[in-house]
Design an enzyme around this catalytic site. Structure first.
Site, PDB file in Angstrom:
ATOM      1  N   GLU A 117      60.829  36.868  14.913  1.00  0.00           N
ATOM      2  CA  GLU A 117      61.834  36.322  15.826  1.00  0.00           C
ATOM      3  C   GLU A 117      61.208  35.876  17.137  1.00  0.00           C
ATOM      4  O   GLU A 117      60.201  36.420  17.587  1.00  0.00           O
ATOM      5  CB  GLU A 117      62.935  37.334  16.093  1.00  0.00           C
ATOM      6  CG  GLU A 117      62.504  38.527  16.903  1.00  0.00           C
ATOM      7  CD  GLU A 117      63.672  39.412  17.269  1.00  0.00           C
ATOM      8  OE1 GLU A 117      64.363  39.103  18.255  1.00  0.00           O
ATOM      9  OE2 GLU A 117      63.881  40.411  16.560  1.00  0.00           O
ATOM     10  N   ARG A 128      66.938  38.323  28.098  1.00  0.00           N
ATOM     11  CA  ARG A 128      66.505  37.398  27.054  1.00  0.00           C
ATOM     12  C   ARG A 128      67.660  36.575  26.490  1.00  0.00           C
ATOM     13  O   ARG A 128      67.440  35.587  25.807  1.00  0.00           O
ATOM     14  CB  ARG A 128      65.834  38.166  25.905  1.00  0.00           C
ATOM     15  CG  ARG A 128      64.492  38.732  26.289  1.00  0.00           C
ATOM     16  CD  ARG A 128      63.910  39.614  25.203  1.00  0.00           C
ATOM     17  NE  ARG A 128      63.672  38.883  23.969  1.00  0.00           N
ATOM     18  CZ  ARG A 128      63.652  39.439  22.776  1.00  0.00           C
ATOM     19  NH1 ARG A 128      63.863  40.731  22.639  1.00  0.00           N
ATOM     20  NH2 ARG A 128      63.411  38.722  21.701  1.00  0.00           N
ATOM     21  N   HIS A 151      73.160  36.180  18.864  1.00  0.00           N
ATOM     22  CA  HIS A 151      72.387  37.402  18.614  1.00  0.00           C
ATOM     23  C   HIS A 151      72.570  37.931  17.206  1.00  0.00           C
ATOM     24  O   HIS A 151      73.006  39.062  16.981  1.00  0.00           O
ATOM     25  CB  HIS A 151      72.704  38.476  19.652  1.00  0.00           C
ATOM     26  CG  HIS A 151      71.590  39.465  19.820  1.00  0.00           C
ATOM     27  ND1 HIS A 151      71.604  40.694  19.224  1.00  0.00           N
ATOM     28  CD2 HIS A 151      70.420  39.382  20.494  1.00  0.00           C
ATOM     29  CE1 HIS A 151      70.497  41.344  19.541  1.00  0.00           C
ATOM     30  NE2 HIS A 151      69.751  40.563  20.304  1.00  0.00           N
TER      31      HIS A 151
END
Length: 160
Positions: A117, A128, A151
């Protein structure tokens, strides 16, 4: 009162997800046979099921059921991150390039260590953020990459 609230939560969740079928008993080391129930069994499967039902912008589905997104449709920060992946960095975040476990099982199954990732910077975010690119195979290869802006709740396959 607490038990009644817990029961109503369970009833509401059951209505939302539908009745879940039971798997057939295992025999001889074979995989369980899924029931004919159309309802997903887990939240991750519910998300995947929703992704499969909705066509992407081109109206087509890949064999894995994920929508696709063209590189030109990605945010400019995601395009920049893809270019960094192709050149092996340098990456702005310490966690970029770590193994992605695919715990949500939304991406095609591969052995642990296949997916890595990378953070897609989010303007004005203090951390982030939620945007990521997940790539499979060798780190320099971007043929098997996916984009998520929530996410890991949903993924889109990145197409050339």
């Amino acid at each position: 009162m607490t038990r009644a609230r817990g029961l109503s939560f369970f009833v509401a969740l059951s209505v939302l997800l539908g009745a879940c079928g039971k798997d057939e008993p295992r025999s001889g080391g074979q995989e369980p046979v899924a029931s004919t129930s159309a309802a997903p069994v887990s939240p991750a499967e519910a998300v995947r099921e929703a992704q499969v039902r909705q066509p992407d912008a081109t109206g087509e589905r890949k064999r894995d059921g994920l929508a696709t997104v063209q590189i030109a449709q990605l945010p400019r920060q995601a395009v920049a991150t893809l270019r960094l992946i192709e050149t092996s960095g340098p990456f702005p975040y310490e966690k970029d390039g770590v193994v992605f476990g695919n715990r949500e099982r939304l991406l095609p199954r591969h052995p642990r260590g296949y997916y890595h990732e990378y953070t897609v910077p989010t303007p004005r975010a203090r951390d982030r953020g939620a945007r990521r690119i997940v790539c499979g195979g060798p780190k320099k290869q971007v043929d098997d990459c996916y984009y998520t802006d929530d996410h890991y709740a949903t993924f889109k396959r990145i197409a050339d």
